[in-house]
Design a protein around this motif. Sequence first.
Motif, mmCIF file in Angstrom:
data_model
loop_
_atom_site.group_PDB
_atom_site.id
_atom_site.type_symbol
_atom_site.label_atom_id
_atom_site.label_comp_id
_atom_site.label_asym_id
_atom_site.label_seq_id
_atom_site.Cartn_x
_atom_site.Cartn_y
_atom_site.Cartn_z
ATOM 1 N N TYR A 100 2.856 3.271 -3.904
ATOM 2 C CA TYR A 100 2.430 4.426 -4.704
ATOM 3 C C TYR A 100 2.624 5.754 -3.966
ATOM 4 N N PRO A 101 2.125 5.908 -2.733
ATOM 5 C CA PRO A 101 2.291 7.210 -2.076
ATOM 6 C C PRO A 101 3.724 7.547 -1.702
ATOM 7 N N HIS A 133 -7.286 1.567 -5.976
ATOM 8 C CA HIS A 133 -7.266 1.847 -7.414
ATOM 9 C C HIS A 133 -6.551 0.791 -8.258
ATOM 10 N N ILE A 186 -5.065 -1.835 -5.119
ATOM 11 C CA ILE A 186 -4.049 -1.224 -4.256
ATOM 12 C C ILE A 186 -4.354 0.263 -4.131
ATOM 13 N N ASN A 187 -4.361 0.763 -2.903
ATOM 14 C CA ASN A 187 -4.756 2.151 -2.630
ATOM 15 C C ASN A 187 -6.175 2.434 -3.126
ATOM 16 N N THR A 208 0.819 -1.212 0.000
ATOM 17 C CA THR A 208 0.000 0.000 0.000
ATOM 18 C C THR A 208 0.857 1.269 0.000
#
Length: 484
Positions: free
Chosen positions: A203-204, A238, A235-236, A200
């Motif tokens: 991406y961020p 999306h 994931i996230n 998770t």
Amino acid sequence: MAYLHGTYGQFDKSIGLVPVASDTIPVYVGVAPVNLVRGFTKKEVINYPVRITNMMEVQSKFGYTANWEQFGLCEAFGLHFNNALGNVAPIVVINVLDPTTHKKAEKKTQEVTFVNGKAEIESDTIILDTLVLADKVEGTDFTIDYDFTKNTVILKSIAEVPLTTINASYDEVDVTKVTEDIVIGGITAEGIYSGLGCVTLVYPELGLIPNVIAAPNFSQRPKVYKAMLLAATKINGHWDAIINADIPYEQVKTMDAAIKWKKDNDYSSERAKVYYPKWEGKDGTIYNMATIATWLMCKVDGTHKGIPMETPSNKEIPSGRQYFGKNSKNRGYDQQQSNKLNENGITTAVYWGGRYILWGPHTAAYQYGQVSDARAIFDSSIRMMMHVTNGFQREHALVIDSPMTKSMADTITNREQEKLDSLVAIGALIGKPVCEFKESENSTTQLMEGDFIWSNRLTPTPPFKSGTMKVAYTDEGFSSYFGE
């Protein structure tokens, strides 16, 4: 350093070929020898995603050893960054080994002897930060380095009185303490991430969208497999990724047993590929096929600018043979025999066409004659659909909460159609795919809520799975003896 005057040359440690860049982002979760890294506690290399692009980064952040059986992430490092068939980067690594807790109860003590000011300790389980030489002081009496090629600690005497024979003591990691629950991990209410839960963060924290997830040495455990599927889905909220998972060769010794094990343990998701058995390289290296496949997906996608339009099946892998365990008498299966695995949604590896290749283009959901949804037949089909949905979300994320005018709706429709047409042009899709913004799917109630839906109809290009040439005997040729 000695006094230098002039030009010099010397050999440095080999670090592998320069990797080819790929837009496919594999995430590997497992065990890395961070115990071999000085100051590992001050580096974010435990339960945190780290982007890696070459072997130098591997050694400085995670350490390296050829002991892949204990340190499964090193298998991914070797395939991606020290592979004669082609290195591919970047990869994302999530290590779960914590030497501060996953260690043996008793310190190890041994006598070391310095010869010409140098001594060595052979170990890849040593926690370097805990190494002590009797009453001597590091930096004053001796220095510590590590040779990742030989897996040895290099000690050099720098004391005024050169060191001779002395007792050394240190802690060692115990990888058996890394359980499947630790690999699965999760996210606590306090926001602490661990194991597969760290997917998770990719991406961020890194700005990367995961495409493939693998867990070397752990994916053959049903509980981990299910957690991998969960981690790879939305994931996230999306992104979608495919997972690569192995069938346990230790307890599954035959093809029929592998097919039964897959069914009994429900390794049957369209979002997964499943592999059996392991693979033994000509040099004796033992590979998880799922790890080979993850590397190969990145390599093949790289030839299409990151578009997953081609299956990794029938692509070259390190030369070797199917492996069923050290004492197994199973000599493996040829291509024709291995097709039985393929028709049950299991990918393997064989020798064919003068090469050693991965063999099997299907998802884990495939079973010959019983596929409920055509999108689940080929790995390239489901991955292309993920590519389209992930691409839509990534491209239009910045205009969320902007005024949705008729012009913007048309712009998004036209842009998505343009992308579909370009995928047809390169052979990733066939036919005439269509992106539509239909009134029947966008009720007034939805539009009032600011919810808009576009629909794509597309056909991923199928692989050329088989070709048959029919040949019939005819007696017509005999007439050539008696005329022109």
